[in-house]
Design an enzyme around this catalytic site. Structure first.
Site, PDB file in Angstrom:
ATOM      1  N   ARG A 114     -30.776  -4.744   9.388  1.00 47.11           N
ATOM      2  CA  ARG A 114     -29.709  -3.765   9.626  1.00 47.11           C
ATOM      3  C   ARG A 114     -30.212  -2.658  10.551  1.00 47.11           C
ATOM      4  NH1 ARG A 114     -24.260  -3.162   9.744  1.00 47.11           N
ATOM      5  NH2 ARG A 114     -23.449  -1.462   8.470  1.00 47.11           N
ATOM      6  N   THR A 412     -18.680  -8.856  14.122  1.00 53.41           N
ATOM      7  CA  THR A 412     -19.574  -9.728  13.374  1.00 53.41           C
ATOM      8  C   THR A 412     -19.367 -11.224  13.614  1.00 53.41           C
ATOM      9  OG1 THR A 412     -19.399  -8.021  11.666  1.00 53.41           O
ATOM     10  CG2 THR A 412     -20.653  -9.930  11.121  1.00 53.41           C
ATOM     11  N   GLU A 432     -20.979  -4.728  15.460  1.00 50.58           N
ATOM     12  CA  GLU A 432     -19.921  -3.906  14.894  1.00 50.58           C
ATOM     13  C   GLU A 432     -18.592  -4.166  15.567  1.00 50.58           C
ATOM     14  OE1 GLU A 432     -18.107  -0.466  13.181  1.00 50.58           O
ATOM     15  OE2 GLU A 432     -18.234  -2.531  12.500  1.00 50.58           O
TER      16      GLU A 432
END
Length: 594
Positions: A114, A412, A432
């Site tokens: 992430r 995504t 995103e």
């Protein structure tokens, strides 16, 4: 390039190498994460030895070539991701992040790639001069929204531990496609035509548009030599070629040099990025007299906790006794599901955040999955809709967080793979929103992942929001890469996941529930119409439910809204003969294997 030619060349290479919305109210409906681009029925695919499911046929082909050359599931994931970043750049790429769930035949592991907030970012990052949150559209386009990318460090870590083929070999399919060109797909063309911000970045405009200023048409052969050059360096030197030196400097210059919305990234932020291994978050689930172990990603993802809460609550209200009605979820079942969703999303918005910054209730995220707690939550479900649920109290709360407003989430892609040795992965990967921050550098797009933080850092009483911006923090995610196992034997059952912003939770839950509870194969479960609630209105996929279902839900007090719900599900399940894979008819993915 024709598919068989790409397959032959890629295999040879491997073998030789070895719009402007402000913060929403808690019951608002997020916009559809990615625009719809059609619906094409998929058959589902049966294989015997291995299978790879990805969101674009060229990416699936790259993964297939790796597996056929003797690579592992992780090897294939690296190749798939590099091609996705080229042919599906609006959704994921090396300028973004990912979560990877891995099963090696013995244990399940979770790899966290992430993105992180730069060290110079603070909780006022998305506040205007008057202290009010920025409009989403004002925040997302430019350098302000860009988080430190994590996908390459994460894939490198997973490859070091579970790869078999040389790292450099895995980049060859994407390098070849970038140099020789690939045909623009209908989805890429549609999304580029719909995006009003790409033209404002000179680099992105020059790449995605022709001389007439319009996006390249479907079938146009698009080449990306800059991306190929970056991949060649990463292939030779490892991920340091991205996180240090020329590429890192170009990223920092792009982020901080935006003329109207600069960011705060430094070379030290990039050089210091670390992928993390986390303990998977698993829960037990009984369906059709069979015990399963469902494993997903822990915080900073909220996906596994939300799905686990919903499934356990549904068991408590006996939703498992309700069959499909003419092949679709019935109004009675949808009422129970959306009520469970309201309860789960209320807890999600109250408690979930980066575990390095946010303390879980009673010191353990599993308190949110405690059977007694969820039984008490299930008792809140009645005959009529609660409309908006309040968060529960699963245990002693060490820090009092404010409930967070709903936050837009987007973008995504998802990859599910099982290799010839039975090793399985589920990877959800993202930049995103569509085309991320709309900032392109050296052939790839930069993410806008920092807008997954809540813009308002505190409520009116000054209580902090768990998912506020903090230096070095990872924003909360809804990504839900999931691996399912037979609990008594430990045998692999299924890999699944989807893109879709906050709706990822519902898309993935629908597919898992369809297979485990309704006995559907992966493709038929994916094909089911989409639905959900984010702790507000009940959302139904447009034109997929009969009017009687809509009216029955309204009669129970729900506010029902019908809209496009563009999932991008991929799934691979174990069968007696091998594997069966499914790909979402709402996007371009396919499954390949042998």
């Amino acid at each position: 390039m024709k598919r068989h030619a790409l397959a032959a060349l890629a295999t040879a290479a491997l073998l030789a190498a070895c719009a402007g919305l402000g913060p929403a109210s808690p019951n608002a409906v997020p916009p559809d994460p990615e625009a719809a681009s059609g619906y094409t029925a998929k058959p589902g695919w049966s294989t015997t030895r291995f299978a790879v499911a990805a969101a674009n046929p060229l990416a699936t082909q790259a993964g297939y070539d790796v597996l056929r050359a003797g690579g592992t599931a992780v090897d294939a994931a690296v190749a798939v991701q590099m091609v996705l970043g080229l042919v599906e750049p609006q959704s994921s790429g090396i300028g973004g992040g990912a979560f990877l769930m891995h099963y090696d035949g013995r244990q399940v592991e979770a790899y966290d790639g992430r993105e992180t907030a730069p060290a110079a970012a603070d909780e006022k990052l998305f506040l205007r001069a008057d202290g009010k949150p920025m409009a989403f559209g004002d925040a997302v386009v430019g350098g302000r929204s860009v988080g430190v990318p994590g996908v390459l460090r994460m894939l490198e870590l997973a490859h070091k531990e579970h790869g078999k083929l040389p790292w450099a070999a895995l980049f060859q399919p994407a390098i070849q496609l970038a140099e020789e060109g690939f045909k623009v797909s209908p989805r890429l063309n549609t999304l580029a035509n719909n995006n009003q911000f790409l033209k404002n970045d000179p680099v992105a405009a020059a790449y995605f548009h022709g001389r007439d200023g319009r996006p390249h048409p479907v079938g146009h052969v698009l080449r990306n030599p800059e991306y190929a050059a970056v991949l060649k360096r990463i292939a030779r030197e490892g991920s340091d070629a991205f996180y240090r030196g020329e590429v890192a400097q170009a990223i920092v210059d792009k982020v901080n040099g935006h003329p109207t919305n600069p960011g705060r990234m430094s070379l030290a932020d990039l050089a210091g990025y670390q992928a993390k291994k986390r303990a998977p978050l698993c829960f037990d689930y009984l369906a059709r007299a069979r015990e399963y172990r469902v494993c997903g990603f822990p915080p900073p993802s909220s996906g596994a906790i939300a799905i686990g809460q919903m499934f356990t609550i549904l068991r408590n209200v006996h939703a498992d006794a309700i069959p499909l009605d003419a092949g679709q979820p019935s109004a009675n079942w949808l009422h129970l599901y959306t009520e469970a969703a309201r309860l789960a999303f209320a807890d999600r918005n109250q408690y979930i955040g980066d575990p390095e910054f946010v303390q879980p209730p009673a010191g353990d995220w599993r308190t949110l999955l405690n059977p007694a707690y969820l039984e008490s939550r299930a008792r809140l479900i009645g005959a009529t809709s609660m409309k908006v649920a309040e968060p529960g109290v699963p245990g002693p709360i060490r820090i009092s967080y404010a409930p967070a407003d709903a936050q837009e989430e987007y973008g995504t892609s998802h990859i599910s793979i099982v290799d010839a040795q039975g090793r399985a992965i589920a990877v959800t990967t993202t930049i995103e929103q569509e085309f991320g921050s709309r900032q392109m550098v050296k052939g790839f797009l930069l993410n806008n992942e920092l807008t997954d933080f809540n813009f308002a850092p505190a409520d009116a009483q000054g209580r902090p929001v768990a998912n506020r911006v903090q230096p070095g923090k990872r924003p909360r995610s809804s990504m839900a890469p999931t691996l399912v196992f037979d609990k008594p034997t430990g045998q692999f059952v299924m890999s699944a996941g989807s893109p879709g912003g906050a709706a990822i939770i519902h898309f993935t839950a629908k597919t898992l529930y369809g297979v485990l509870n309704w006995g559907l194969d992966a493709q038929r479960a994916i094909d089911l119409p989409n639905f959900g609630s984010y702790n507000g209105p009940t959302i139904l996929e447009q034109k997929r439910f009969p009017p009687t279902t809509v009216e029955a839900l309204k009669a129970r007090g729900a506010e029902v809204r019908e809209q496009d719900m563009t999932s991008g599900l991929q799934a691979v399940q174990k069968t007696p003969a091998g594997y069966f894979g499914g790909a979402d008819p709402r996007r371009e993915g396919i499954v390949m294997g042998e």
